[in-house]
Design a protein around this motif. Structure first.
Motif, PDB file in Angstrom:
ATOM      1  N   MET A   1      16.472 -31.511 -42.025  1.00 14.19           N
ATOM      2  CA  MET A   1      16.503 -32.560 -40.985  1.00 14.19           C
ATOM      3  C   MET A   1      17.698 -32.349 -40.054  1.00 14.19           C
ATOM      4  N   SER A   2      17.463 -32.509 -38.733  1.00 15.49           N
ATOM      5  CA  SER A   2      18.559 -32.437 -37.764  1.00 15.49           C
ATOM      6  C   SER A   2      19.361 -33.730 -37.827  1.00 15.49           C
ATOM      7  N   MET A   3      20.670 -33.598 -37.814  1.00 15.87           N
ATOM      8  CA  MET A   3      21.537 -34.768 -37.979  1.00 15.87           C
ATOM      9  C   MET A   3      21.891 -35.383 -36.626  1.00 15.87           C
ATOM     10  N   TYR A   4      21.188 -36.429 -36.248  1.00 17.60           N
ATOM     11  CA  TYR A   4      21.569 -37.223 -35.095  1.00 17.60           C
ATOM     12  C   TYR A   4      20.982 -38.613 -35.239  1.00 17.60           C
ATOM     13  N   LYS A   5      21.534 -39.562 -34.506  1.00 18.62           N
ATOM     14  CA  LYS A   5      21.137 -40.967 -34.627  1.00 18.62           C
ATOM     15  C   LYS A   5      20.150 -41.332 -33.525  1.00 18.62           C
ATOM     16  N   ILE A   6      19.054 -41.969 -33.907  1.00 17.82           N
ATOM     17  CA  ILE A   6      18.062 -42.438 -32.934  1.00 17.82           C
ATOM     18  C   ILE A   6      18.260 -43.933 -32.700  1.00 17.82           C
ATOM     19  N   ILE A   7      18.373 -44.288 -31.418  1.00 18.92           N
ATOM     20  CA  ILE A   7      18.587 -45.675 -30.981  1.00 18.92           C
ATOM     21  C   ILE A   7      17.537 -45.982 -29.914  1.00 18.92           C
ATOM     22  N   SER A   8      17.120 -47.233 -29.816  1.00  9.85           N
ATOM     23  CA  SER A   8      16.205 -47.644 -28.731  1.00  9.85           C
ATOM     24  C   SER A   8      16.472 -49.091 -28.355  1.00  9.85           C
ATOM     25  N   ASP A   9      16.144 -49.447 -27.122  1.00 15.63           N
ATOM     26  CA  ASP A   9      16.121 -50.874 -26.801  1.00 15.63           C
ATOM     27  C   ASP A   9      14.858 -51.483 -27.420  1.00 15.63           C
ATOM     28  N   SER A  10      14.811 -52.798 -27.448  1.00 17.76           N
ATOM     29  CA  SER A  10      13.746 -53.486 -28.197  1.00 17.76           C
ATOM     30  C   SER A  10      12.393 -53.443 -27.506  1.00 17.76           C
ATOM     31  N   ALA A  11      12.326 -52.867 -26.300  1.00 17.64           N
ATOM     32  CA  ALA A  11      11.042 -52.781 -25.593  1.00 17.64           C
ATOM     33  C   ALA A  11      10.049 -51.871 -26.308  1.00 17.64           C
ATOM     34  N   GLN A 141      12.818 -34.561 -35.682  1.00 14.16           N
ATOM     35  CA  GLN A 141      14.039 -34.625 -36.482  1.00 14.16           C
ATOM     36  C   GLN A 141      13.745 -34.268 -37.940  1.00 14.16           C
ATOM     37  N   ASN A 142      12.688 -34.826 -38.496  1.00 15.22           N
ATOM     38  CA  ASN A 142      12.319 -34.553 -39.890  1.00 15.22           C
ATOM     39  C   ASN A 142      11.921 -33.096 -40.099  1.00 15.22           C
ATOM     40  N   ALA A 143      11.394 -32.477 -39.035  1.00 17.60           N
ATOM     41  CA  ALA A 143      10.984 -31.073 -39.126  1.00 17.60           C
ATOM     42  C   ALA A 143      12.138 -30.107 -38.874  1.00 17.60           C
ATOM     43  N   GLY A 144      13.324 -30.669 -38.562  1.00 18.23           N
ATOM     44  CA  GLY A 144      14.495 -29.825 -38.357  1.00 18.23           C
ATOM     45  C   GLY A 144      14.586 -29.187 -36.982  1.00 18.23           C
ATOM     46  N   VAL A 145      13.850 -29.728 -36.004  1.00 16.25           N
ATOM     47  CA  VAL A 145      13.942 -29.190 -34.636  1.00 16.25           C
ATOM     48  C   VAL A 145      15.326 -29.538 -34.071  1.00 16.25           C
ATOM     49  N   PRO A 146      16.069 -28.562 -33.566  1.00 16.98           N
ATOM     50  CA  PRO A 146      17.407 -28.848 -33.015  1.00 16.98           C
ATOM     51  C   PRO A 146      17.338 -29.872 -31.882  1.00 16.98           C
ATOM     52  N   LEU A 147      18.422 -30.627 -31.716  1.00 12.23           N
ATOM     53  CA  LEU A 147      18.465 -31.713 -30.732  1.00 12.23           C
ATOM     54  C   LEU A 147      18.149 -31.221 -29.318  1.00 12.23           C
ATOM     55  N   GLU A 148      18.744 -30.112 -28.901  1.00  9.59           N
ATOM     56  CA  GLU A 148      18.517 -29.613 -27.529  1.00  9.59           C
ATOM     57  C   GLU A 148      17.040 -29.275 -27.310  1.00  9.59           C
ATOM     58  N   ASN A 149      16.419 -28.657 -28.303  1.00 11.79           N
ATOM     59  CA  ASN A 149      14.971 -28.345 -28.203  1.00 11.79           C
ATOM     60  C   ASN A 149      14.146 -29.625 -28.160  1.00 11.79           C
ATOM     61  N   THR A 150      14.571 -30.583 -28.977  1.00 12.07           N
ATOM     62  CA  THR A 150      13.873 -31.879 -29.017  1.00 12.07           C
ATOM     63  C   THR A 150      13.862 -32.529 -27.641  1.00 12.07           C
ATOM     64  N   LEU A 151      14.995 -32.509 -26.969  1.00  5.08           N
ATOM     65  CA  LEU A 151      15.100 -33.132 -25.644  1.00  5.08           C
ATOM     66  C   LEU A 151      14.181 -32.445 -24.628  1.00  5.08           C
ATOM     67  N   GLU A 152      14.105 -31.123 -24.690  1.00  2.00           N
ATOM     68  CA  GLU A 152      13.215 -30.378 -23.782  1.00  2.00           C
ATOM     69  C   GLU A 152      11.757 -30.739 -24.039  1.00  2.00           C
ATOM     70  N   ILE A 153      11.388 -30.803 -25.307  1.00  2.00           N
ATOM     71  CA  ILE A 153       9.994 -31.128 -25.666  1.00  2.00           C
ATOM     72  C   ILE A 153       9.667 -32.575 -25.295  1.00  2.00           C
TER      73      ILE A 153
END
Length: 294
Positions: A1-11, A141-153
């Protein structure tokens, strides 16, 4: 798993069980019925309480308010101080300034923690598709995709996102200034629209008077889009308003009509933020392309 925190507004309207399971932090927007006292989403007022007030007081149009810079700052600082990267999802900038609050908070935190990694993502969506976009991030994140790649996708996931829905009354969209010229024309001849949301804005996908026929039109417009793009490439979930039983029957009809299996974990009870602008009776579906197919 990639280590980063996911946050969202309540919408995003994700269920409490999903939020807890995937350790997502939610920053609340607020709603006001008198223009003075603002109640925080799911803290000071529940979705059901808000809808009940709308149903009981049909002439009153509540307003929403964006999260404060401080509410974002407090959460961002907590993770930045631990060197944990952050990805924060917000409702479409066209609908709310939540994104701007998050960006301002990011700037403040970066002054204190110059090495902080904070990414703010304008989902260009809300409610069910915002939920689905976050869900794709969770899966990456669970699949271990790096954060930078995640953002592009995620940019491509957001481009693919659509909501197809109808409402019980145009009044709320008109009062909230969210209706657009096309749907405004529908109000003059007493019909309800089928609305398509993409790239942060709404457009007209059809009109009608009968609720059941409108729901069938919603499914037909969605079916056209999904067929063109390849149904197997998409995840689909339903969003429903005050009438939960209508939501369940719509889910069944959708699966039968479209020949797709709903992703039930991200079916949403449309919350306060969207409900204030659609009224108590929105019904529809959201879809995004699966990250693996992009």
């Amino acid at each position: 798993m990639s280590m980063y925190k996911i946050i969202s507004d309540s919408a995003c309207d994700l269920s409490q069980s999903y939020i807890k399971k995937h350790n997502i932090t939610i920053i609340p927007l607020s709603v006001s019925f008198d223009g003075e006292n603002y109640l925080r989403d799911n803290i000071d007022i529940t979705r059901n309480e808000c809808y009940q007030r709308m149903v009981d007081n049909p002439g009153k149009y509540p307003k929403t308010s964006l999260p404060s810079v401080d509410s974002y700052y407090t959460v961002f600082k907590e993770y930045a101080s631990q060197d944990i990267p952050i990805i924060c999802f917000t409702i479409s900038l066209i609908f709310s300034g939540s994104y701007n609050s998050a960006m301002n908070a990011k700037g403040l935190v970066e002054e204190e923690y110059p090495n902080a990694v904070i990414h703010i993502v304008d989902t260009k969506q809300n409610t069910v598709t915002q939920a689905l976009i976050i869900d794709q991030a969770v899966r990456m994140q669970n699949a271990g995709v790096p954060l930078e790649n995640t953002l592009e996708i995620l940019d491509k996931v957001i481009d693919s996102a659509r909501i197809f829905f109808t409402i019980g009354s145009l009044d709320y969209l008109q009062m909230g200034g969210r209706i657009g010229k096309v749907a405004a024309a529908a109000s003059k001849i007493d019909v309800k629209p089928v609305i398509i949301m993409k790239d942060g804005d709404i457009s007209l996908g059809g009109i009608g008077r009968n609720r059941n026929k409108l729901k069938k039109k919603v499914l037909a417009v969605a079916d056209k889009y999904l067929t063109e793009k390849g149904k197997d490439n998409f995840v689909v979930s339903v969003g429903y308003g005050y009438d939960a039983s209508e939501g369940v029957s719509f889910m069944n009809e959708l699966e039968e009509t479209l020949g797709v299996k709903l992703q039930s974990e991200t079916n949403v009870a449309i919350g306060i933020v969207s409900g204030v602008h659609t009224g108590p009776y929105p019904i529809g579906l959201g879809c995004v392309q699966k990250y693996e197919t992009l």
